[in-house]
Design a protein around this motif. Sequence first.
Motif, PDB file in Angstrom:
ATOM      1  N   ALA A 167       0.859  -1.112  -0.211  1.00 40.65           N
ATOM      2  CA  ALA A 167       0.017  -0.079   0.093  1.00 40.65           C
ATOM      3  C   ALA A 167       0.926   1.259  -0.058  1.00 40.65           C
ATOM      4  O   ALA A 167       0.268   2.444  -0.136  1.00 40.65           O
ATOM      5  CB  ALA A 167      -0.988   0.052   1.186  1.00 40.65           C
ATOM      6  N   ILE A 168       2.022   1.226   0.192  1.00 41.74           N
ATOM      7  CA  ILE A 168       2.861   2.229   0.287  1.00 41.74           C
ATOM      8  C   ILE A 168       3.304   2.746  -1.131  1.00 41.74           C
ATOM      9  O   ILE A 168       3.923   3.802  -1.216  1.00 41.74           O
ATOM     10  CB  ILE A 168       4.372   2.201   0.972  1.00 41.74           C
ATOM     11  N   LEU A 169       3.125   1.813  -2.275  1.00 39.96           N
ATOM     12  CA  LEU A 169       3.454   2.098  -3.491  1.00 39.96           C
ATOM     13  C   LEU A 169       2.995   3.440  -4.170  1.00 39.96           C
ATOM     14  O   LEU A 169       3.839   4.316  -4.788  1.00 39.96           O
ATOM     15  CB  LEU A 169       2.973   1.063  -4.409  1.00 39.96           C
ATOM     16  N   PRO A 170       1.973   3.983  -3.808  1.00 38.57           N
ATOM     17  CA  PRO A 170       1.341   5.411  -4.460  1.00 38.57           C
ATOM     18  C   PRO A 170       2.461   6.319  -3.912  1.00 38.57           C
ATOM     19  O   PRO A 170       2.737   7.198  -4.832  1.00 38.57           O
ATOM     20  CB  PRO A 170      -0.021   5.417  -4.027  1.00 38.57           C
ATOM     21  N   GLY A 171       2.622   6.333  -2.428  1.00 37.37           N
ATOM     22  CA  GLY A 171       3.370   7.459  -2.080  1.00 37.37           C
ATOM     23  C   GLY A 171       4.829   7.271  -2.583  1.00 37.37           C
ATOM     24  O   GLY A 171       5.488   8.506  -2.977  1.00 37.37           O
ATOM     25  N   VAL A 172       5.400   6.194  -2.852  1.00 41.50           N
ATOM     26  CA  VAL A 172       6.565   6.222  -3.537  1.00 41.50           C
ATOM     27  C   VAL A 172       6.734   6.369  -4.709  1.00 41.50           C
ATOM     28  O   VAL A 172       7.575   7.102  -5.468  1.00 41.50           O
ATOM     29  CB  VAL A 172       7.170   4.601  -3.095  1.00 41.50           C
ATOM     30  N   ALA A 173       5.682   6.010  -5.378  1.00 41.03           N
ATOM     31  CA  ALA A 173       5.560   6.319  -7.011  1.00 41.03           C
ATOM     32  C   ALA A 173       5.378   7.850  -7.213  1.00 41.03           C
ATOM     33  O   ALA A 173       5.976   8.432  -8.226  1.00 41.03           O
ATOM     34  CB  ALA A 173       4.277   5.618  -7.472  1.00 41.03           C
ATOM     35  N   PHE A 215      11.401   7.830   0.959  1.00 44.73           N
ATOM     36  CA  PHE A 215      11.015   7.427   2.102  1.00 44.73           C
ATOM     37  C   PHE A 215      10.080   8.149   2.961  1.00 44.73           C
ATOM     38  O   PHE A 215       8.949   7.903   3.356  1.00 44.73           O
ATOM     39  CB  PHE A 215      12.341   7.375   3.365  1.00 44.73           C
ATOM     40  N   LEU A 216       9.667   9.364   2.452  1.00 48.98           N
ATOM     41  CA  LEU A 216       8.928  10.330   2.909  1.00 48.98           C
ATOM     42  C   LEU A 216       7.546  10.072   2.168  1.00 48.98           C
ATOM     43  O   LEU A 216       6.473   9.883   3.050  1.00 48.98           O
ATOM     44  CB  LEU A 216       9.111  11.744   2.881  1.00 48.98           C
ATOM     45  N   GLY A 217       7.427   9.761   0.946  1.00 50.01           N
ATOM     46  CA  GLY A 217       6.496   9.273   0.054  1.00 50.01           C
ATOM     47  C   GLY A 217       5.774   8.099   0.640  1.00 50.01           C
ATOM     48  O   GLY A 217       4.617   8.061   0.894  1.00 50.01           O
ATOM     49  N   GLY A 218       6.784   7.119   0.919  1.00 50.46           N
ATOM     50  CA  GLY A 218       6.129   5.667   1.395  1.00 50.46           C
ATOM     51  C   GLY A 218       5.632   5.871   2.894  1.00 50.46           C
ATOM     52  O   GLY A 218       4.579   5.466   3.071  1.00 50.46           O
ATOM     53  N   LEU A 219       6.179   6.891   3.743  1.00 46.43           N
ATOM     54  CA  LEU A 219       5.770   6.732   4.968  1.00 46.43           C
ATOM     55  C   LEU A 219       4.453   7.731   4.919  1.00 46.43           C
ATOM     56  O   LEU A 219       3.503   7.088   5.810  1.00 46.43           O
ATOM     57  CB  LEU A 219       6.649   7.542   5.868  1.00 46.43           C
ATOM     58  N   GLY A 220       4.111   8.446   4.074  1.00 44.08           N
ATOM     59  CA  GLY A 220       2.932   8.998   3.933  1.00 44.08           C
ATOM     60  C   GLY A 220       1.866   8.193   3.794  1.00 44.08           C
ATOM     61  O   GLY A 220       0.689   8.183   4.232  1.00 44.08           O
ATOM     62  N   ALA A 221       2.168   7.354   2.711  1.00 45.41           N
ATOM     63  CA  ALA A 221       1.260   6.470   2.030  1.00 45.41           C
ATOM     64  C   ALA A 221       0.950   5.259   3.244  1.00 45.41           C
ATOM     65  O   ALA A 221      -0.288   4.858   3.371  1.00 45.41           O
ATOM     66  CB  ALA A 221       1.616   5.863   0.814  1.00 45.41           C
ATOM     67  N   GLY A 222       1.866   4.840   3.811  1.00 48.07           N
ATOM     68  CA  GLY A 222       1.732   3.689   4.785  1.00 48.07           C
ATOM     69  C   GLY A 222       1.002   4.245   5.922  1.00 48.07           C
ATOM     70  O   GLY A 222       0.160   3.536   6.568  1.00 48.07           O
ATOM     71  N   LEU A 226       3.982   1.516  13.265  1.00 50.33           N
ATOM     72  CA  LEU A 226       5.394   1.168  13.636  1.00 50.33           C
ATOM     73  C   LEU A 226       5.558   0.089  12.529  1.00 50.33           C
ATOM     74  O   LEU A 226       6.675   0.140  11.973  1.00 50.33           O
ATOM     75  CB  LEU A 226       5.617   0.609  14.966  1.00 50.33           C
ATOM     76  N   ILE A 227       4.594  -0.669  12.153  1.00 52.62           N
ATOM     77  CA  ILE A 227       4.797  -1.452  10.987  1.00 52.62           C
ATOM     78  C   ILE A 227       4.925  -0.663   9.724  1.00 52.62           C
ATOM     79  O   ILE A 227       5.893  -1.071   8.857  1.00 52.62           O
ATOM     80  CB  ILE A 227       3.570  -2.412  10.904  1.00 52.62           C
ATOM     81  N   ALA A 228       4.340   0.305   9.534  1.00 43.95           N
ATOM     82  CA  ALA A 228       4.504   1.127   8.379  1.00 43.95           C
ATOM     83  C   ALA A 228       5.789   1.916   8.199  1.00 43.95           C
ATOM     84  O   ALA A 228       6.585   1.622   7.239  1.00 43.95           O
ATOM     85  CB  ALA A 228       3.400   2.413   8.352  1.00 43.95           C
ATOM     86  N   LEU A 229       6.341   2.222   9.524  1.00 44.74           N
ATOM     87  CA  LEU A 229       7.583   2.821   9.659  1.00 44.74           C
ATOM     88  C   LEU A 229       8.889   2.044   9.236  1.00 44.74           C
ATOM     89  O   LEU A 229       9.583   2.183   8.518  1.00 44.74           O
ATOM     90  CB  LEU A 229       7.699   3.462  10.994  1.00 44.74           C
ATOM     91  N   THR A 230       8.692   0.552   9.533  1.00 47.88           N
ATOM     92  CA  THR A 230       9.395  -0.293   9.497  1.00 47.88           C
ATOM     93  C   THR A 230       9.674  -0.743   8.010  1.00 47.88           C
ATOM     94  O   THR A 230      10.640  -1.114   7.489  1.00 47.88           O
ATOM     95  CB  THR A 230       9.009  -1.657  10.210  1.00 47.88           C
ATOM     96  N   ILE A 231       8.326  -0.828   7.322  1.00 47.11           N
ATOM     97  CA  ILE A 231       8.296  -1.204   6.066  1.00 47.11           C
ATOM     98  C   ILE A 231       9.098  -0.196   5.027  1.00 47.11           C
ATOM     99  O   ILE A 231       9.832  -0.688   4.322  1.00 47.11           O
ATOM    100  CB  ILE A 231       7.003  -1.543   5.520  1.00 47.11           C
ATOM    101  N   VAL A 232       8.836   1.139   5.435  1.00 49.77           N
ATOM    102  CA  VAL A 232       9.451   2.150   4.632  1.00 49.77           C
ATOM    103  C   VAL A 232      10.933   2.196   4.868  1.00 49.77           C
ATOM    104  O   VAL A 232      11.641   2.491   4.147  1.00 49.77           O
ATOM    105  CB  VAL A 232       8.788   3.386   5.093  1.00 49.77           C
ATOM    106  N   ALA A 233      11.532   1.919   6.273  1.00 47.87           N
ATOM    107  CA  ALA A 233      12.798   1.689   6.593  1.00 47.87           C
ATOM    108  C   ALA A 233      13.703   0.922   5.772  1.00 47.87           C
ATOM    109  O   ALA A 233      14.790   0.909   5.209  1.00 47.87           O
ATOM    110  CB  ALA A 233      12.983   1.623   7.905  1.00 47.87           C
ATOM    111  N   SER A 234      12.624  -0.155   5.371  1.00 43.93           N
ATOM    112  CA  SER A 234      13.182  -1.413   4.528  1.00 43.93           C
ATOM    113  C   SER A 234      13.163  -1.228   3.088  1.00 43.93           C
ATOM    114  O   SER A 234      13.475  -2.035   2.271  1.00 43.93           O
ATOM    115  CB  SER A 234      12.636  -2.445   4.967  1.00 43.93           C
TER     116      SER A 234
END
Length: 283
Positions: free
Chosen positions: A52-58, A72-79, A190-198
Amino acid sequence: MDPISFLSEPLAYSFIQRGMLALILVGGISAVVGCFVVVRGMSFFGDALSHAILPGVALSYTASGYVASNLFLGGLGAGIVSALVIAWLTRKVEVKEDSAIAIVFVTMFALGIAIVSTQTSYAIDLTHILFGSINGISQGDLLMVAAMGAVVLVIIALLYKEFQIISFDLSLGHSLRLPVEVLRISLLLLIALTIVASLQAVGIALMLALLITPAATARLLVKRLHHMIVIASLLGILSGVVGFYASYYLDIPSGACIVLTTSVLFGLVFLLQSGWNRFRERP
């Protein structure tokens, strides 16, 4: 080749050293958070959120290219948005959690694909996002991963007892007058933050393996949560290091090697435990 040369040869390059450190950080942190995901039975949520973080990353990618801090910021926002929407949809019983997760998952993932497809280098861009680029990690990226990991670990340390209670028994949390909904949302974030960090280490597609497999392996070995966290983090780090060397010498993408390593470790532990249980049950 002697063992010392085998281990030291890849580390002669600074960008590979950064990649190795990133994998150690990501493997350990993801496994710690993954223990709560496994205990709570939230593996499907982890899978959904990693996609689900794909739109922010994209969006970040189309705006500024492959700049890790922006990704990271885009993915974190979407997450965060995805986690909050899932929490909002499931706050009452009208929508079951698995249904809400599935709806958010497919909607966000399709939106991300649509955004990435507007680029002329669609296939290459999507490959980088889905499978990561461990050799492209800069010093700044490494510091950002370390900072995110530190935030995750500090919050877990401060709220460990509360997270433990809601992971095993939500009704007990209510009876103790804990802010269960706040804690539940905090764990999702926290799960969202971990996913974005990875994200850059293993990419969106393979992130779930680091989050779930070491924790599931540790749960086969021990029952207490704090023991499970220690063993899972060690397994996550071991998988990152072994997968890294396998990737270097076999010329295979690092994300795939790491995931296969976690799966092999899980398979070995499962088979050994099954054999041991049969042996104990023999008359």
